[in-house]
Enzyme design. Sequence first.
Site, PDB file in Angstrom:
ATOM      1  N   ASP A  13       1.375  -4.756  -5.432  1.00 41.89           N
ATOM      2  CA  ASP A  13       0.844  -3.309  -5.226  1.00 41.89           C
ATOM      3  C   ASP A  13       1.416  -2.291  -6.229  1.00 41.89           C
ATOM      4  O   ASP A  13       0.699  -1.536  -6.838  1.00 41.89           O
ATOM      5  CB  ASP A  13       1.114  -2.856  -3.776  1.00 41.89           C
ATOM      6  N   THR A  37       3.439   1.052   4.821  1.00 44.12           N
ATOM      7  CA  THR A  37       4.310   0.431   5.813  1.00 44.12           C
ATOM      8  C   THR A  37       5.743   0.893   5.269  1.00 44.12           C
ATOM      9  O   THR A  37       6.694   1.199   6.019  1.00 44.12           O
ATOM     10  CB  THR A  37       4.069  -0.936   5.999  1.00 44.12           C
TER      11      THR A  37
END
Length: 261
Positions: A109, A132
């Site tokens: 990511d 998260t």
Amino acid sequence: MLLVMDVGNTTIVYGVYKDKELVHDFRISSDKIRTSDEYGLIFTDSLTHANIDPAEIYDVVISSVVPNLRHTLASMVIKFFNKKAIFVESDLKLNIKIDYDNPKEVGADRIVNAVAVAKLYKVPAIIIDIGTAMTFCIVDEDANYLGGLIMPGIGISSEALFLRTSKLPKIEIIRPDILIAKNTIGAIQSGLYFGFTTMIDGIIEKILINKNWKREDTTIISTGGFSTMLTSDSKYDIIINRDLTLEGLRIIYEMNKDQNK
């Protein structure tokens, strides 16, 4: 149409592109227990519900920070879309240089976000991904990915307060109206919100000083589920792009699509 998929620890965000246009995007929970068949039904049903024929998907590109789901999703793509998915790795063509002790350690990511920013915005840049985990990634003026910072996200911090204390309740994460709260729930909400927003501004300031970058010459961009809440009131001019990772996946696909021929 191109199916792009960002697999996180909490959520899988995926979208469908027609050329360079994001036609539709979706969010589902990231569940390590689901089988490839279960994921296949979820994906095809959601596409059909959005009036997108799964048969029109000509390729699939995936970034994932959940190793246990790689085989599951790879199998799902083969079975339900009859394609071999491209998984984002540091050895793909990226048009950025990863200046990291071990490039293979960089989360997919983070790579995707850096590629997107280097292509779509002015560099140098600071990228804040608020999911998260919360990450800060640094791209210099020569499109070198320099690394960054990783810390628990606001959701993890809220959950830890609930799980590791005897009397503090589980709360909704919101932007509070006041700083100094007069009840426990409000105090937790204020502590999380103002703690994280102050930390974000403080880290940005430290990065600018560390790199000797002028604020006006530096792109600062945020993405991720809590990006709007936590960076809208920053003292810095922060660009909020919730689709940054999907855009990066599309860009990486364009640079690497020939490998699937």
